[in-house]
Design an enzyme around this catalytic site. Structure first.
Site, PDB file in Angstrom:
ATOM      1  CG  ASP A  64      -1.736   1.173   1.427  1.00 47.01           C
ATOM      2  OD1 ASP A  64      -1.674   2.056   0.551  1.00 47.01           O
ATOM      3  OD2 ASP A  64      -2.472   1.238   2.421  1.00 47.01           O
ATOM      4  CG  ASP A 112       0.271   6.145 -13.116  1.00 47.74           C
ATOM      5  OD1 ASP A 112      -0.861   6.572 -13.366  1.00 47.74           O
ATOM      6  OD2 ASP A 112       0.911   5.389 -13.873  1.00 47.74           O
ATOM      7  N   PRO A 155      -9.477   2.255  -1.996  1.00 45.45           N
ATOM      8  CG  PRO A 155      -8.327   0.359  -2.730  1.00 45.45           C
ATOM      9  CD  PRO A 155      -9.671   0.984  -2.695  1.00 45.45           C
TER      10      PRO A 155
HETATM   11  N1  SPD Z   1     -10.248   7.770 -14.826  1.00 46.01           N
HETATM   12  C1  SPD Z   1      -8.955   7.316 -15.177  1.00 46.01           C
HETATM   13  C2  SPD Z   1      -7.892   7.717 -14.234  1.00 46.01           C
HETATM   14  C3  SPD Z   1      -6.704   6.869 -14.426  1.00 46.01           C
HETATM   15  C4  SPD Z   1      -5.479   7.426 -13.870  1.00 46.01           C
HETATM   16  N2  SPD Z   1      -4.425   6.470 -13.788  1.00 46.01           N
HETATM   17  C5  SPD Z   1      -4.161   5.737 -14.960  1.00 46.01           C
HETATM   18  C6  SPD Z   1      -3.029   4.797 -14.792  1.00 46.01           C
HETATM   19  C7  SPD Z   1      -2.284   4.613 -16.058  1.00 46.01           C
HETATM   20  N3  SPD Z   1      -0.935   4.265 -15.822  1.00 46.01           N
END
Ligand code: SPD
Length: 279
Positions: free
Chosen positions: A137, A155, A162
């Site tokens: 986590d 990211d 979570p």
């Molecule tokens: N609603 C989509 C949000 C996604 C954000 N993260 C995407 C991960 C890609 N590596």
């Protein structure tokens, strides 16, 4: 018979993809996971019913979450990525020459496994020996570091379940402490079209910390809600507009499909409605 997948972006709005083939549908300990092959956007990774990335437009998201910070920092060597188990952000980081070590902290091993199997162009650098993957986590993980990273990239999935804690002040505070003195934090910060309240909250949470610069930026991502997406760069020292070395970006020794010097300068100049929301 035609098969379609729809992401319901709001109660009243959906984005539908015509499906060529359903490659994987399953459930991990954390979430529903699907990989669908679509006619328009190639393969699509879906987590809990939400589009995470598509083969056709992933480059925009992954280049924009990575290069503005890595070109603002003078000498990025140690990077932490939280989330991003598909590997797209890692692929972009590994294009930079100074990188010594990247830690990818992803809560769900199945996201990494499925991305390696079905999204080879996105996950291509996950086996790079400089990349260390930990399945933990991110909220607890980052709190165990002090003065350790040049850049931290969040990211994350959307702020539901979570991932909610990844948008909160206490987490940003732990990231601040985990960064070195010239460190930079970048977080994906959702859609300016639909999520301005959340963007305001992220702004407030980050501004309560001792970052000298907090700047939002944006890009166009056709498969994300609103078609427009945002990120925030919080920096202890360097400003992404005032302090960049333009030659470093112009003469970079790798290819990008979206990011370039002009884009770097343009994305921090926000449209009026977005700018006003932050005032
Ligand atoms: N609603 C989509 C949000 C996604 C954000 N993260 C995407 C991960 C890609 N590596």
């Amino acid at each position: 018979m035609h098969l379609w997948y729809t992401e319901y972006q709001t109660d009243n709005m959906g984005l539908s993809f015509k499906i060529k083939e359903s490659l994987f549908v399953g459930r991990s300990k954390y979430q529903d996971i699907a990989v669908l092959d679509t006619f328009e956007f190639g393969r699509l990774l879906v987590l809990d019913g939400l589009v995470m990335t598509t083969e056709r437009d992933e480059f925009i998201y992954h280049e924009l979450i990575t290069h503005p910070a890595l070109f603002t920092h003078r000498f990025p060597q140690n990077i932490l990525v939280i989330g991003g188990g598909d590997g797209g952000t890692i692929r972009e980081i590994m294009k930079h020459e100074y990188i010594k070590e990247v830690i990818l902290c992803e809560i769900d091993p199945m996201v990494v496994e499925i991305s390696k199997r079905y999204l080879p162009n996105i996950s291509s650098e996950l086996e790079n020996p400089k990349v260390k993957i930990v399945y933990k986590d991110g909220i607890n993980f980052v709190s165990s570091f002090h003065n350790s990273f040049d850049v931290i990239i969040i990211d994350s999935t959307d702020p539901i379940g979570p991932a909610k804690g990844l948008f909160e002040h206490s987490f940003y505070n732990d990231c601040f402490n985990a960064l070195k003195d010239e460190g930079i934090l970048v977080c994906q910060s959702e859609s300016p079209i639909y999520h301005l309240d959340l963007i305001r909250e992220i702004n407030r949470n980050l501004k309560r910390l001792d970052f000298s610069i907090v700047k939002f930026y944006y890009g166009v991502i056709p498969t994300y809600p609103g078609g427009m997406w945002s990120w925030v760069l919080a920096s202890k020292k360097f400003d992404p507009l005032e302090d960049i070395k333009e030659e470093r970006i112009k003469d970079k020794r790798f290819l990008t499909k979206y990011y370039n010097l002009g884009v770097h300068k343009a994305i921090f100049n926000l449209p009026s409605f977005f700018k006003r929301a932050l005032d």
